[in-house]
Design a protein around this motif. Structure first.
Motif, PDB file in Angstrom:
ATOM      1  N   SER A   1      -1.586  -2.715   4.765  1.00 20.79           N
ATOM      2  CA  SER A   1      -2.286  -1.484   5.163  1.00 20.79           C
ATOM      3  C   SER A   1      -1.571  -0.782   6.312  1.00 20.79           C
ATOM      4  O   SER A   1      -1.560   0.459   6.382  1.00 20.79           O
ATOM      5  CB  SER A   1      -3.727  -1.804   5.561  1.00 20.79           C
ATOM      6  OG  SER A   1      -4.465  -2.263   4.453  1.00 20.79           O
ATOM      7  N   ILE A   9       1.101   1.154   4.609  1.00 20.35           N
ATOM      8  CA  ILE A   9       0.532   2.279   3.870  1.00 20.35           C
ATOM      9  C   ILE A   9       0.197   3.427   4.813  1.00 20.35           C
ATOM     10  O   ILE A   9       0.549   4.587   4.563  1.00 20.35           O
ATOM     11  CB  ILE A   9      -0.730   1.831   3.096  1.00 20.35           C
ATOM     12  CG1 ILE A   9      -0.355   0.831   2.003  1.00 20.35           C
ATOM     13  CG2 ILE A   9      -1.458   3.042   2.506  1.00 20.35           C
ATOM     14  CD1 ILE A   9      -1.552   0.154   1.359  1.00 20.35           C
ATOM     15  N   LYS A  10      -0.476   3.115   5.908  1.00 19.65           N
ATOM     16  CA  LYS A  10      -0.891   4.157   6.851  1.00 19.65           C
ATOM     17  C   LYS A  10       0.296   4.799   7.556  1.00 19.65           C
ATOM     18  O   LYS A  10       0.248   5.982   7.924  1.00 19.65           O
ATOM     19  CB  LYS A  10      -1.885   3.575   7.860  1.00 19.65           C
ATOM     20  CG  LYS A  10      -3.243   3.276   7.229  1.00 19.65           C
ATOM     21  CD  LYS A  10      -4.282   2.833   8.233  1.00 19.65           C
ATOM     22  CE  LYS A  10      -4.098   1.408   8.664  1.00 19.65           C
ATOM     23  NZ  LYS A  10      -5.250   0.909   9.476  1.00 19.65           N
ATOM     24  N   THR A  35       1.989   7.194   4.429  1.00 15.79           N
ATOM     25  CA  THR A  35       1.293   8.255   3.711  1.00 15.79           C
ATOM     26  C   THR A  35       0.972   9.469   4.578  1.00 15.79           C
ATOM     27  O   THR A  35       0.701   9.342   5.778  1.00 15.79           O
ATOM     28  CB  THR A  35      -0.001   7.726   3.071  1.00 15.79           C
ATOM     29  OG1 THR A  35      -0.549   8.751   2.228  1.00 15.79           O
ATOM     30  CG2 THR A  35      -1.036   7.331   4.123  1.00 15.79           C
ATOM     31  N   ILE A  57      -3.881   7.632  -0.856  1.00 22.25           N
ATOM     32  CA  ILE A  57      -3.625   6.204  -1.063  1.00 22.25           C
ATOM     33  C   ILE A  57      -4.176   5.792  -2.421  1.00 22.25           C
ATOM     34  O   ILE A  57      -5.309   6.129  -2.770  1.00 22.25           O
ATOM     35  CB  ILE A  57      -4.306   5.352   0.034  1.00 22.25           C
ATOM     36  CG1 ILE A  57      -3.729   5.686   1.411  1.00 22.25           C
ATOM     37  CG2 ILE A  57      -4.156   3.857  -0.274  1.00 22.25           C
ATOM     38  CD1 ILE A  57      -4.538   5.089   2.555  1.00 22.25           C
ATOM     39  N   LEU A 102      -8.669   0.919   4.889  1.00 12.82           N
ATOM     40  CA  LEU A 102      -8.006   2.115   4.377  1.00 12.82           C
ATOM     41  C   LEU A 102      -8.953   3.246   3.982  1.00 12.82           C
ATOM     42  O   LEU A 102      -8.503   4.324   3.617  1.00 12.82           O
ATOM     43  CB  LEU A 102      -7.145   1.744   3.163  1.00 12.82           C
ATOM     44  CG  LEU A 102      -5.959   0.816   3.448  1.00 12.82           C
ATOM     45  CD1 LEU A 102      -5.363   0.302   2.141  1.00 12.82           C
ATOM     46  CD2 LEU A 102      -4.896   1.526   4.277  1.00 12.82           C
TER      47      LEU A 102
END
Length: 214
Positions: free
Chosen positions: A154, A157-158, A161, A165, A181
């Motif tokens: 995560s 991902i953060k 992006t 997501i 998320l």
């Protein structure tokens, strides 16, 4: 030649021999990847020791189409530990999209500059050329069904992006995924080429074509 001479010849240990055989197998596989089929799902075989389980053709297509619709022409897509989605995306779109594959398995380095070596244990250890918030959507499939793996993935991902997501993980991770998320489970159920013991689901944080919000 005498038995004594045979005994004096250097012998590889079983571990070293296995490593050498694996190396030769990987080299052969890289050589065998032709331009016409290099993006076929399964052209690089699953390695169960790395918890690799490829999506079915139908699932990979659905997720790739969802990503394309979410970013539009000229969009940027990051596939984190989701190589079969990357392959399907590149099979569908050779141009007009920027797509990167973030993957621990270096066999996927055959995809050149689009391959980014990625170890979820070091979630922000990324090349300088990968800028923060530089992808329109991140598609991620953490390799293990654990809170630690999801939490560390995560972070990646953060970082990557710009907002959207698409997470694929076990149904048992629903609560943690929402907390980490802000994603919700979709009605679409992803399938793999092999039947897995754990139920898998998709989660998104935007209005998608995967019918989120059940």
């Amino acid at each position: 030649m005498s038995d004594l001479e045979d005994d004096e010849k250097p012998q590889l240990s079983a571990h070293a021999l296995a490593a050498l055989q694996e190396f030769y197998a990987e080299q052969k596989q890289q050589i065998d990847l032709g331009e016409d089929d290099k993006y076929n799902i399964g052209i690089i075989e699953e390695n169960w020791q790395l918890s690799q389980f490829w999506y079915s053709q139908e699932t990979a297509l659905r997720l790739a189409q969802e990503a394309i619709a979410a970013v539009g022409e000229g969009g940027r897509i990051a596939c984190v530990s989701a190589p079969s989605v990357y392959q399907k995306l590149r099979e569908l779109c050779r141009e007009n999209l920027t797509i990167y594959i973030f993957e621990y398995d270096k066999r996927f380095a055959v995809y050149g500059e689009e391959f980014i070596f990625y170890d979820y244990n070091n979630p922000l250890d990324l090349p300088e050329r990968i800028a923060a918030h530089s992808f329109d959507i991140v598609i991620a499939d953490p390799p293990y069904l654990s809170e630690e793996c999801l939490r560390k993935t995560s972070e990646t991902i953060k970082y990557l992006t710009r907002g959207k997501i698409l997470l694929c993980t076990g149904a048992i991770m629903e609560e943690q995924a929402a907390e980490l998320l802000g994603v919700k489970m979709c009605t679409f159920v992803p399938k793999h080429t092999r039947n897995l013991a754990n139920e898998f689901r998709c989660y998104v944080n935007y209005d998608s074509g995967l019918d989120c919000g059940i």
